[in-house]
Design an enzyme around this catalytic site. Structure first.
Site, PDB file in Angstrom:
ATOM      1  N   SER A   1       0.827  -1.202   0.000  1.00 28.40           N
ATOM      2  CA  SER A   1       0.000   0.000   0.000  1.00 28.40           C
ATOM      3  C   SER A   1       0.867   1.260   0.000  1.00 28.40           C
ATOM      4  CB  SER A   1      -0.960  -0.030   1.184  1.00 28.40           C
ATOM      5  OG  SER A   1      -1.840   1.059   1.152  1.00 28.40           O
TER       6      SER A   1
ATOM      7  N   ASP B   1      -3.451   6.585  -3.130  1.00 24.20           N
ATOM      8  CA  ASP B   1      -2.323   6.003  -2.409  1.00 24.20           C
ATOM      9  C   ASP B   1      -1.635   4.958  -3.291  1.00 24.20           C
ATOM     10  OD1 ASP B   1      -4.240   3.983  -2.237  1.00 24.20           O
ATOM     11  OD2 ASP B   1      -3.855   3.536  -0.134  1.00 24.20           O
TER      12      ASP B   1
ATOM     13  N   ASP C   1      -1.399   1.654  -3.582  1.00 25.75           N
ATOM     14  CA  ASP C   1      -2.133   0.557  -4.231  1.00 25.75           C
ATOM     15  C   ASP C   1      -3.484   1.021  -4.757  1.00 25.75           C
ATOM     16  OD1 ASP C   1      -3.129   0.852  -1.627  1.00 25.75           O
ATOM     17  OD2 ASP C   1      -3.648  -1.255  -1.419  1.00 25.75           O
TER      18      ASP C   1
ATOM     19  N   ASP D   1      -6.298   2.057  -3.653  1.00 24.38           N
ATOM     20  CA  ASP D   1      -7.638   1.709  -3.152  1.00 24.38           C
ATOM     21  C   ASP D   1      -8.255   2.878  -2.389  1.00 24.38           C
ATOM     22  OD1 ASP D   1      -5.949   1.520  -0.957  1.00 24.38           O
ATOM     23  OD2 ASP D   1      -6.776  -0.355  -0.206  1.00 24.38           O
TER      24      ASP D   1
END
Length: 449
Positions: free
Chosen positions: A98, A239, A241, A243
């Site tokens: 992430s 961000d 990743d 999501d």
């Protein structure tokens, strides 16, 4: 011996590569994931970090050796992996850390239909198996790995959930932070009436421009400057990743995520009147009021996606939102997706003529402190002391759903909750006016510190 108690966390497996996480551990995790789910087929995707291909390959090899076939869905965001898991009805694996620093990587797991796997739903068992080296022996006939890119299908699915085709033309600045939004945004936005101003779309897991964590105000400054410089109607920050999504208005100001919760809740409730909407304990009271005003039933949750997703399922909620920028949709297997949220906000903005600052003002009613951290040695004792100070009859009510929340009859409230990972208490305060919020904030901090 690796320290699995630090590597296997509440929501995922995450640590520094190769010091904490390596290909050997990923292969073992692959075999154990097949034991946990009983699956004969899974799907895997990965982010842009330099260590992701090797970890994905090792995880797939471990799953193959346990007898399962693997669909390698290639590069994608975490919500792309949720799409793959949901649409194929297969357990899913995402190789990502992430917004963590470049040297880290991790493994997020879900069951078929993007159902989350956390500490209580499987990760603790995987941790125990790793600690005792209780890994299945390779089967006589291993599974196979097949490459299948589902990015076009993911983009089409998101666009089927929100009609953005008829909106006025918008200039949209997007900061991908060198993360996966640089891969997914062009696919999702293709053909829409948007003039895209791309920032840091080059996939680079060393994050050369800034950390891919828009929750930190410093990481929004480049986007805020670009919005002002180009006269963009809106800025989107994702961000690492991709999501989570954060929003900047046309004046360069960050939009409070609670306002986005209210805005999207109103839109989703228009499609599904009377539905439940999940919000966490630090979401603005304005969002709760808006949910009720639009005929919805607000349901309060602890902070964290495992709690949010469990309540989404329990109440068959149409939508859920957190102040951290995670937004969950019943139409998206109850999973969180920043990209679908972005489409909703673009639709809401483009369907009318006002600028974003005026649009979101309808959903922002109170003054908020933002999250303030204090280092505390005795967390339980401090929470008890603060609760005792506000136990005056008739003036305030207190609950311990997540830390301590105290709500006053005049509309002020605060939440004080412990960090899961550090000796910190996190304070959020809200009030009808800046003066009332500030006074309460300073009063509580005086007790805490």
């Amino acid at each position: 011996m690796p320290d699995y108690s630090r590597l296997v966390k509440a929501y995922d497996i995450r640590g520094e590569v190769p010091a904490q996480l390596n290909a050997d551990i990923a292969a073992k995790a692959g075999a154990l994931f097949i034991r946990l789910t009983g699956a004969d087929r899974i799907v895997i995707a990965q982010d842009m970090r330099s260590t992701s291909p090797a970890l994905a390959q090792a995880f797939a090899a471990g799953a193959n050796q346990a007898g399962a076939d693997v669909i390698d869905a290639g590069l994608g965001s975490t919500d792309y992996l949720y799409y793959c898991s949901g649409s194929l009805d297969l357990p899913g694996v995402m190789i990502t850390a992430s917004h963590n620093p470049a040297q880290d990587n991790g493994i997020k797991l879900c069951r078929a239909g993007a159902a989350p796997i956390g500490e209580d739903t499987g990760l603790a068992r995987i941790r125990t198996w790793l600690e005792t080296d209780d890994v299945p022996e390779p089967v006589a006939t291993p599974g196979t790995t097949t490459r299948r890119d589902l990015l076009a299908e993911y983009a089409a699915h998101l666009n089927s959930l929100v009609d953005v085709s008829g909106i006025r033309r918008l200039k949209v600045a997007v900061d991908a932070g060198n993360g996966m939004a640089g891969h997914t945004v062009p696919a999702v936005f293709d053909g829409l009436p948007l003039d895209l101003v791309p920032m840091y779309f080059e996939l680079d897991g060393t994050f050369p421009n800034h950390e891919a964590n828009p929750l930190e105000p410093a990481n929004l400054r480049d986007l805020q400057a670009m919005v002002e410089q180009t006269g963009a109607d809106i800025g989107l920050a994702f961000d690492g990743d991709a999501d989570r999504c954060f929003f900047i208005d046309e004046t360069g100001q960050a939009v409070p995520p609670s306002a986005i919760v209210g805005l999207v809740a109103a839109r989703e409730l228009a499609k599904a009147p009377g539905s439940a909407v999940i919000h966490n304990v630090i979401t603005s009271a304005a969002a709760v009021e808006i949910i009720r005003e639009h005929g919805g039933t607000p349901v309060r949750s602890r902070v964290g996606h495992s709690f949010m997703k469990a309540l989404m399922a329990e109440h068959d909620a149409v939508f859920g939102g957190e102040h951290s920028g995670h937004y969950y949709f019943r139409d998206f297997w109850r999973a969180d997706t920043g990209m679908l949220t972005a489409l909703h906000v673009l639709a809401a903005l483009g369907e009318q003529d006002r600028p974003l600052s005026e649009l979101v003002a309808d959903y922002s009613r109170y003054a908020a402190s933002g999250e303030i951290n204090s280092e505390v040695t005795d967390i339980p004792g401090t929470l008890d002391k603060v609760e005792a100070a506000y136990r005056a009859p008739g003036d305030a009510t207190a609950d311990r759903l997540d830390g301590l929340t105290v709500t006053f009859t005049d509309g002020r409230w605060f939440n004080l909750r412990p960090s899961n990972t550090e000796p910190l208490l996190r304070l959020n305060v809200e009030g009808p006016t800046t003066a009332s919020m500030t006074a309460l904030r300073d009063e509580v901090l005086g007790l805490v510190r």
